[in-house]
Scaffold this motif. Structure first.
Motif, PDB file in Angstrom:
ATOM      1  N   GLU A 173     -21.815  37.322 -49.823  1.00  0.00           N
ATOM      2  CA  GLU A 173     -21.888  38.763 -50.110  1.00  0.00           C
ATOM      3  C   GLU A 173     -20.610  39.267 -50.757  1.00  0.00           C
ATOM      4  OE1 GLU A 173     -23.079  41.359 -46.992  1.00  0.00           O
ATOM      5  OE2 GLU A 173     -25.001  40.346 -46.654  1.00  0.00           O
ATOM      6  N   GLU A 174     -19.450  38.777 -50.307  1.00  0.00           N
ATOM      7  CA  GLU A 174     -18.182  39.160 -50.920  1.00  0.00           C
ATOM      8  C   GLU A 174     -18.123  38.717 -52.368  1.00  0.00           C
ATOM      9  OE1 GLU A 174     -14.463  38.993 -48.131  1.00  0.00           O
ATOM     10  OE2 GLU A 174     -15.754  37.288 -47.619  1.00  0.00           O
ATOM     11  N   ILE A 175     -18.633  37.535 -52.642  1.00  0.00           N
ATOM     12  CA  ILE A 175     -18.614  37.000 -54.007  1.00  0.00           C
ATOM     13  C   ILE A 175     -19.557  37.808 -54.890  1.00  0.00           C
ATOM     14  CG2 ILE A 175     -19.196  34.982 -55.402  1.00  0.00           C
ATOM     15  CD1 ILE A 175     -18.265  33.316 -52.917  1.00  0.00           C
ATOM     16  N   GLU A 176     -20.761  38.071 -54.396  1.00  0.00           N
ATOM     17  CA  GLU A 176     -21.750  38.803 -55.189  1.00  0.00           C
ATOM     18  C   GLU A 176     -21.309  40.235 -55.454  1.00  0.00           C
ATOM     19  OE1 GLU A 176     -26.552  39.827 -55.226  1.00  0.00           O
ATOM     20  OE2 GLU A 176     -25.642  38.804 -53.496  1.00  0.00           O
ATOM     21  N   SER A 177     -20.625  40.864 -54.499  1.00  0.00           N
ATOM     22  CA  SER A 177     -20.248  42.273 -54.635  1.00  0.00           C
ATOM     23  C   SER A 177     -18.915  42.474 -55.359  1.00  0.00           C
ATOM     24  CB  SER A 177     -20.181  42.936 -53.259  1.00  0.00           C
ATOM     25  OG  SER A 177     -19.158  42.338 -52.460  1.00  0.00           O
ATOM     26  N   LEU A 178     -18.224  41.384 -55.701  1.00  0.00           N
ATOM     27  CA  LEU A 178     -16.958  41.528 -56.420  1.00  0.00           C
ATOM     28  C   LEU A 178     -17.220  42.232 -57.745  1.00  0.00           C
ATOM     29  CD1 LEU A 178     -13.889  40.712 -56.359  1.00  0.00           C
ATOM     30  CD2 LEU A 178     -14.562  38.721 -57.742  1.00  0.00           C
ATOM     31  N   PRO A 179     -16.590  43.385 -58.010  1.00  0.00           N
ATOM     32  CA  PRO A 179     -16.878  44.105 -59.249  1.00  0.00           C
ATOM     33  C   PRO A 179     -16.340  43.377 -60.479  1.00  0.00           C
ATOM     34  CG  PRO A 179     -15.881  45.551 -57.590  1.00  0.00           C
ATOM     35  CD  PRO A 179     -15.702  44.147 -57.114  1.00  0.00           C
ATOM     36  N   TYR A 180     -16.885  43.729 -61.617  1.00  0.00           N
ATOM     37  CA  TYR A 180     -16.425  43.170 -62.889  1.00  0.00           C
ATOM     38  C   TYR A 180     -14.966  43.554 -63.108  1.00  0.00           C
ATOM     39  CZ  TYR A 180     -16.535  41.987 -67.888  1.00  0.00           C
ATOM     40  OH  TYR A 180     -16.295  41.445 -69.133  1.00  0.00           O
ATOM     41  N   TYR A 181     -14.172  42.578 -63.537  1.00  0.00           N
ATOM     42  CA  TYR A 181     -12.738  42.732 -63.788  1.00  0.00           C
ATOM     43  C   TYR A 181     -11.954  43.044 -62.515  1.00  0.00           C
ATOM     44  CZ  TYR A 181     -11.517  41.761 -68.605  1.00  0.00           C
ATOM     45  OH  TYR A 181     -11.207  41.111 -69.779  1.00  0.00           O
ATOM     46  N   TRP A 182     -12.409  42.460 -61.405  1.00  0.00           N
ATOM     47  CA  TRP A 182     -11.650  42.459 -60.165  1.00  0.00           C
ATOM     48  C   TRP A 182     -11.468  41.017 -59.714  1.00  0.00           C
ATOM     49  CZ3 TRP A 182      -9.712  46.570 -57.081  1.00  0.00           C
ATOM     50  CH2 TRP A 182      -9.963  47.850 -57.619  1.00  0.00           C
ATOM     51  N   CYS A 183     -10.536  40.805 -58.794  1.00  0.00           N
ATOM     52  CA  CYS A 183     -10.251  39.457 -58.319  1.00  0.00           C
ATOM     53  C   CYS A 183      -9.865  39.501 -56.838  1.00  0.00           C
ATOM     54  CB  CYS A 183      -9.128  38.813 -59.140  1.00  0.00           C
ATOM     55  SG  CYS A 183      -7.512  39.642 -58.982  1.00  0.00           S
ATOM     56  N   PHE A 185      -8.257  36.590 -53.535  1.00  0.00           N
ATOM     57  CA  PHE A 185      -7.861  35.254 -53.120  1.00  0.00           C
ATOM     58  C   PHE A 185      -8.864  34.676 -52.146  1.00  0.00           C
ATOM     59  CE2 PHE A 185      -3.327  36.486 -54.138  1.00  0.00           C
ATOM     60  CZ  PHE A 185      -3.159  35.530 -55.130  1.00  0.00           C
ATOM     61  N   GLY A 186      -8.952  33.336 -52.147  1.00  0.00           N
ATOM     62  CA  GLY A 186      -9.738  32.615 -51.167  1.00  0.00           C
ATOM     63  C   GLY A 186      -9.096  31.282 -50.880  1.00  0.00           C
ATOM     64  N   LYS A 187      -9.738  30.498 -50.002  1.00  0.00           N
ATOM     65  CA  LYS A 187      -9.277  29.145 -49.703  1.00  0.00           C
ATOM     66  C   LYS A 187     -10.460  28.200 -49.814  1.00  0.00           C
ATOM     67  CE  LYS A 187      -4.951  28.741 -47.384  1.00  0.00           C
ATOM     68  NZ  LYS A 187      -4.230  27.933 -46.378  1.00  0.00           N
ATOM     69  N   PHE A 188     -10.262  27.106 -50.568  1.00  0.00           N
ATOM     70  CA  PHE A 188     -11.296  26.101 -50.769  1.00  0.00           C
ATOM     71  C   PHE A 188     -10.748  24.755 -50.324  1.00  0.00           C
ATOM     72  CE2 PHE A 188     -12.967  22.755 -53.627  1.00  0.00           C
ATOM     73  CZ  PHE A 188     -14.289  22.776 -53.231  1.00  0.00           C
ATOM     74  N   GLN A 189     -11.333  24.211 -49.262  1.00  0.00           N
ATOM     75  CA  GLN A 189     -10.916  22.913 -48.721  1.00  0.00           C
ATOM     76  C   GLN A 189      -9.395  22.844 -48.562  1.00  0.00           C
ATOM     77  OE1 GLN A 189     -12.727  19.890 -51.192  1.00  0.00           O
ATOM     78  NE2 GLN A 189     -14.798  20.436 -50.548  1.00  0.00           N
ATOM     79  N   GLY A 190      -8.825  23.928 -48.044  1.00  0.00           N
ATOM     80  CA  GLY A 190      -7.401  23.977 -47.748  1.00  0.00           C
ATOM     81  C   GLY A 190      -6.519  24.466 -48.879  1.00  0.00           C
ATOM     82  N   ASP A 191      -7.080  24.616 -50.067  1.00  0.00           N
ATOM     83  CA  ASP A 191      -6.288  25.064 -51.215  1.00  0.00           C
ATOM     84  C   ASP A 191      -6.587  26.526 -51.542  1.00  0.00           C
ATOM     85  OD1 ASP A 191      -4.879  22.620 -52.207  1.00  0.00           O
ATOM     86  OD2 ASP A 191      -6.933  21.861 -52.324  1.00  0.00           O
ATOM     87  N   ALA A 192      -5.530  27.309 -51.763  1.00  0.00           N
ATOM     88  CA  ALA A 192      -5.699  28.703 -52.168  1.00  0.00           C
ATOM     89  C   ALA A 192      -6.203  28.763 -53.600  1.00  0.00           C
ATOM     90  CB  ALA A 192      -4.376  29.449 -52.043  1.00  0.00           C
ATOM     91  N   PHE A 193      -7.075  29.730 -53.892  1.00  0.00           N
ATOM     92  CA  PHE A 193      -7.558  29.932 -55.252  1.00  0.00           C
ATOM     93  C   PHE A 193      -7.693  31.422 -55.518  1.00  0.00           C
ATOM     94  CE2 PHE A 193     -11.442  29.773 -52.719  1.00  0.00           C
ATOM     95  CZ  PHE A 193     -12.204  30.808 -53.239  1.00  0.00           C
ATOM     96  N   LEU A 194      -7.713  31.773 -56.791  1.00  0.00           N
ATOM     97  CA  LEU A 194      -7.971  33.145 -57.211  1.00  0.00           C
ATOM     98  C   LEU A 194      -9.347  33.180 -57.855  1.00  0.00           C
ATOM     99  CD1 LEU A 194      -6.663  36.034 -57.534  1.00  0.00           C
ATOM    100  CD2 LEU A 194      -6.209  35.358 -59.899  1.00  0.00           C
ATOM    101  N   LEU A 195     -10.221  34.009 -57.330  1.00  0.00           N
ATOM    102  CA  LEU A 195     -11.565  34.189 -57.878  1.00  0.00           C
ATOM    103  C   LEU A 195     -11.596  35.502 -58.650  1.00  0.00           C
ATOM    104  CD1 LEU A 195     -14.616  33.327 -57.929  1.00  0.00           C
ATOM    105  CD2 LEU A 195     -14.905  34.839 -55.952  1.00  0.00           C
ATOM    106  N   ALA A 196     -12.012  35.440 -59.916  1.00  0.00           N
ATOM    107  CA  ALA A 196     -12.068  36.637 -60.757  1.00  0.00           C
ATOM    108  C   ALA A 196     -13.449  36.749 -61.382  1.00  0.00           C
ATOM    109  CB  ALA A 196     -11.006  36.553 -61.851  1.00  0.00           C
ATOM    110  N   ARG A 197     -13.946  37.976 -61.461  1.00  0.00           N
ATOM    111  CA  ARG A 197     -15.246  38.184 -62.122  1.00  0.00           C
ATOM    112  C   ARG A 197     -14.964  38.641 -63.561  1.00  0.00           C
ATOM    113  NH1 ARG A 197     -20.448  40.329 -58.850  1.00  0.00           N
ATOM    114  NH2 ARG A 197     -22.008  39.215 -60.070  1.00  0.00           N
ATOM    115  N   THR A 198     -14.591  37.692 -64.369  1.00  0.00           N
ATOM    116  CA  THR A 198     -14.283  37.942 -65.779  1.00  0.00           C
ATOM    117  C   THR A 198     -14.938  36.837 -66.594  1.00  0.00           C
ATOM    118  OG1 THR A 198     -12.184  36.804 -65.383  1.00  0.00           O
ATOM    119  CG2 THR A 198     -12.113  39.195 -65.441  1.00  0.00           C
ATOM    120  N   GLY A 199     -14.771  36.869 -67.895  1.00  0.00           N
ATOM    121  CA  GLY A 199     -15.338  35.822 -68.732  1.00  0.00           C
ATOM    122  C   GLY A 199     -15.297  36.175 -70.196  1.00  0.00           C
TER     123      GLY A 199
END
Length: 373
Positions: A173-183, A185-199
């Motif tokens: 739900e957090e991923i789906e509701s992330l607005p366009y041009y927002w970002c 942080f998350g953690k994937f298998q112990g590694d931090a990542f930045l998720l952005a809804r851009t393209g």
């Protein structure tokens, strides 16, 4: 065979050994041009989703107490007013107002800024930002070769990314509701990542900035996290997708010879009183300029205009030049972007493009050529 003179994505061996990619030199990096068919890769993004390795893009961190103020001076946008978690499209200008690079800047949760640069311009951008930040309490760090960038683009991107990151600290739900041009942080298998809804395709999608060492694990997880074949897509399909979406490409529509208003990007420039950015004085008072302006052109038949082809008026006089062109896979007819004289730029104007000695009819149309439903 990889070239030692070029920089290499952390996914390069996967592209070669497993996916059979055709590689090319792009901005000093060896990157996938295509995997199978340009048309299949293009259509996958328009109809379902595709995954791109964009690790050649530059990632430049700007941090410090006055990081926002430093970027207000360095870039043509009011970056200090961008809320944390938000992204902004902006430009790095030279003192004459020409475009050194177009950028996406993320004001990351926590306060630092991430400047994403075009690959060929990264070294120039780092040097310019460092010089322009010298009078501020701010530090500029080039993190390009520590950061991988993977993009998922297409109507089903939200499902792919939501499923792939189900084991992260972000729920679907957090991923789906992330607005366009927002970002965020998350953690994937112990590694931090930045998720952005851009393209850069005209479709919905996400870009994931991850540590170099986590790139292959994330790539494989994304491709496993869907019940359809998530097609890897190369730079060739990325170019046709962005062109249909009317998005400028540095080195084609944008350069130091082009001012933002010519490219239809005047809205990006902030003339607020507290934004004394480099290039401002050269841009102020340019209303009524006779410079050529960027337009969209829609053609007939099957012969596409290409970069550098002359644009002609009804009398055969040259009034412009094509910057990018393709036979649109989605629309089924040729489309192009071109700089033309202001008198030939009105929507509906009939023009010709000299395609290898033959005048082909084109009409000025609004951008973008394609817009998702």
């Amino acid at each position: 065979m990889s070239s030692p003179e070029l920089k290499h994505s952390p996914l390069e061996q996967l592209h070669i050994d497993v996916l059979g990619a055709q590689l090319t030199d792009f901005g000093g990096w060896q990157m996938p041009l295509r995997y199978t068919s340009d048309l299949d890769e293009h259509r996958a993004v328009r109809t379902s989703a595709g995954v791109f390795d964009l690790s050649h893009m530059g990632e430049i961190r700007v941090r410090g107490r006055q990081a926002g103020e430093a970027l207000d001076h360095a870039l043509a946008g009011h970056l200090s007013k961008v809320p944390e978690g938000r992204a902004k499209y902006t430009m790095l200008l030279d003192p004459e107002g020409g475009i050194l690079d177009d950028l996406v800047v993320y004001h990351m949760p926590g306060g630092d800024y991430l400047v994403v640069a075009n690959a060929a311009n990264t070294a120039t951008d780092v040097a310019e930002l460092t010089e322009r930040a010298s009078g501020f309490d701010a530090e500029v760090l080039d993190e390009t070769e520590d950061t991988a960038l993977i993009a998922v683009q297409g109507p089903q991107a939200v499902d792919v990314v939501g499923n792939a990151l189900s084991a992260s600290n972000l729920d679907p739900e957090e991923i789906e509701s992330l607005p366009y041009y927002w970002c965020r942080f998350g953690k994937f298998q112990g590694d931090a990542f930045l998720l952005a809804r851009t393209g850069y395709t005209g479709e919905d999608g996400y870009e994931l900035y991850v540590p170099w060492a986590a790139a292959e694990r994330l790539w494989r997880r994304l491709r496993q996290a869907t019940d359809f074949n998530l097609i890897p897509c190369g730079l060739a399909s990325r170019d046709t997708l962005r062109l249909e979406a009317g998005m400028p490409l540095y080195g084609h529509e944008l350069s130091t010879a082009v001012k933002p208003s010519q490219a239809g990007l005047g809205r990006v420039v902030s003339f607020k009183k507290d934004c004394d950015f480099v290039g401002r004085s050269a841009l102020e008072g340019r209303e009524g300029s006779s410079d050529r302006v960027l337009v969209g052109l829609a053609g007939e038949g099957r012969r596409a205009a290409r970069a550098g082809y002359p644009v002609l008026d009804a009398g055969g006089a040259t009034v412009g030049e094509v910057t990018s062109g393709v036979l649109s896979p989605t629309l089924g007819h040729p489309v192009a972007m071109a700089y033309v004289d202001p008198g030939s730029s009105a929507e509906g104007t009939a023009l010709d493009v000299d395609v290898r000695g033959t005048a082909q009819p084109y009409t000025v149309v609004p951008l973008p050529f394609y817009k998702r439903a």
